[in-house]
Design an enzyme around this catalytic site. Structure first.
Site, mmCIF file in Angstrom:
data_model
loop_
_atom_site.group_PDB
_atom_site.id
_atom_site.type_symbol
_atom_site.label_atom_id
_atom_site.label_comp_id
_atom_site.label_asym_id
_atom_site.label_seq_id
_atom_site.Cartn_x
_atom_site.Cartn_y
_atom_site.Cartn_z
ATOM 1 N N ARG A 208 0.934 -1.359 -0.105
ATOM 2 C CA ARG A 208 -0.035 -0.082 0.035
ATOM 3 C C ARG A 208 0.743 1.230 0.074
ATOM 4 N NH1 ARG A 208 -3.426 -2.803 -1.784
ATOM 5 N NH2 ARG A 208 -5.409 -2.895 -1.046
ATOM 6 N N GLU A 237 -2.774 7.902 -4.754
ATOM 7 C CA GLU A 237 -3.152 7.261 -6.156
ATOM 8 C C GLU A 237 -4.568 7.736 -6.406
ATOM 9 O OE1 GLU A 237 -2.794 2.923 -6.179
ATOM 10 O OE2 GLU A 237 -0.867 3.024 -5.484
ATOM 11 N N HIS A 254 0.448 0.130 -9.816
ATOM 12 C CA HIS A 254 -0.060 -0.736 -9.028
ATOM 13 C C HIS A 254 -0.822 -1.897 -9.669
ATOM 14 C CE1 HIS A 254 -3.044 -0.540 -5.092
ATOM 15 N NE2 HIS A 254 -2.533 -1.705 -5.316
#
EC number: 1.1.1.290
Length: 378
Positions: A208, A237, A254
């Site tokens: 994360r 993000e 990601h």
């Protein structure tokens, strides 16, 4: 029965149509009006699921086709009487193989052998545990840090984060995101930790974004710290810091967990959970869904060394592809999500059938996750 599914969940329409009417929708932003007459919602990590989204709606079940759940307020769901399921471990193999691809690429670029490095793994769950096993199969020393597991008395030689910082050549993060509490992971890698890393160390974050303080990391890199960085996740993000992207060694959108197998596992896990929730339990065999891989069979002659492993790994997946794609569109609004939505098909190592004339090579490849067989040369 109406079931909303994220349009980027593979096989979702095929599977959930067995249970009811399926409507595929964008995950970010999600069209709120579609929730009014829906019974179930299946999401990915881009959709924030909470009281604001679902209060007053008729949703009875939420599934997330992801291992992580920090985008879901599961406490509120439980309070509201809404069923919930995640897909723990669905993309663990994919993330492990992403880390391997990155390390093998950096080793080739910088002239070091992985077997000469010590890898510190922070978070030894579905991803970290698998990574440890594959690294140790190659004879690579690992140091493990997982305070919750250590405090529970779980089996394992768990070390402090300080020990990893002092002794590891590579530190890779595979934790959930906890913003507070005894096991807080928010900004676990802060400026103090980053500055204490060994000269020439490699820092990897594929869990994360906020686990690593991105502003502090950029500051350290701008000031010339000798550090290689692999980032698949960002803070924030999708509007990542382009200045930081331009200074890291591997930058991706990601997608570490984005193998076809991993995404299919996520879909099938929440499908099975929802089918059980409504009293119509069904099981799905993953291999009945997956297509044949682009490269299905190869022969390896002789022993397996790091160079031949790198070639096999990059035949299946070379992280430089995704690094180049993100750099090409960095800073352009909407392109981060577009890369994820239109992600090129990527397979796991198990999709490659390797015929080996060396028995030890076949055994090692199987331990690493390939589909290998020993067939002595005649």
């Amino acid at each position: 029965m109406k079931i909303l599914v994220d349009e980027n969940m593979p096989y979702a329409r095929e599977l959930f149509s067995r249970l009811g009417e399926v409507k595929a929708v964008p995950g970010r932003p999600i069209p709120v009006a579609e929730l009014d007459d829906a019974d179930a919602l299946m999401v990915r990590s881009v959709t924030k699921v909470n009281e604001t989204l679902l209060a007053g709606k008729g949703i009875k079940f939420v599934g997330t086709a992801t291992a992580g759940t920090d985008h879901v307020d599961d406490a509120w769901l439980a309070k509201a009487g809404i069923g919930f399921s995640a897909a723990p471990g669905c993309n663990a193999i994919a993330v492990v193989e992403y880390v391997f691809s990155s390390l093998l690429m950096l080793g080739e670029r910088d002239g070091f052998a992985l077997q000469d490095r010590t890898v510190g793994i922070v978070g030894v769950g579905n991803v970290g545990g698998r990574l440890q096993k594959r690294l140790e199969a190659m004879g690579i020393r690992t140091l493990l840090c997982d305070p919750p597991r250590a405090d529970r008395g779980d089996e394992g030689d768990f070390r402090s984060l300080d020990e990893l910082v002092e002794h590891a050549d590579v530190i890779t993060f595979h934790t959930p995101l906890f913003k507070d509490g005894a096991y807080k992971t928010f900004h676990l890698a802060d400026e103090t930790l980053i500055r204490r890393l060994k000269p020439g160390a490699i820092l990897i974050n594929a869990c994360r974004g906020p686990v690593v303080d991105n502003a502090a990391l950029l500051k350290c890199l701008e000031e010339g710290q000798n550090l290689s960085v692999v980032l698949d996740v960002w803070e924030p993000e999708p509007d990542l810091n382009v200045a930081l992207l331009n200074r890291v060694d591997v930058a991706t959108a990601h997608i570490a967990g984005y193998t076809l197998e991993g995404k299919a596992r996520g879909t099938t896990q929440v499908f099975e959970a929802y089918s059980a929730f409504i009293g119509n339990a069904q099981q799905v065999a993953l291999d009945t869904l997956l297509p044949a891989p682009e490269f299905g069979r190869i022969t390896l002659h002789g022993p397996l060394d790091e160079s031949s492993l790198k070639r096999l790994v990059h035949l299946v997946y070379d992280v430089r592809r995704d690094d180049a794609l993100l750099r090409k569109v960095a800073g352009i609004p909407g392109e981060f999500d577009k890369l994820r939505k239109n992600y090129l098909e990527r397979r796991e190592w198990s999709s490659l059938y390797v015929i080996c004339d060396d028995a030890d090579a076949a055994a090692l490849l199987n331990n690493l996750g390939f589909n290998a067989v020993h067939n002595p040369a005649r």
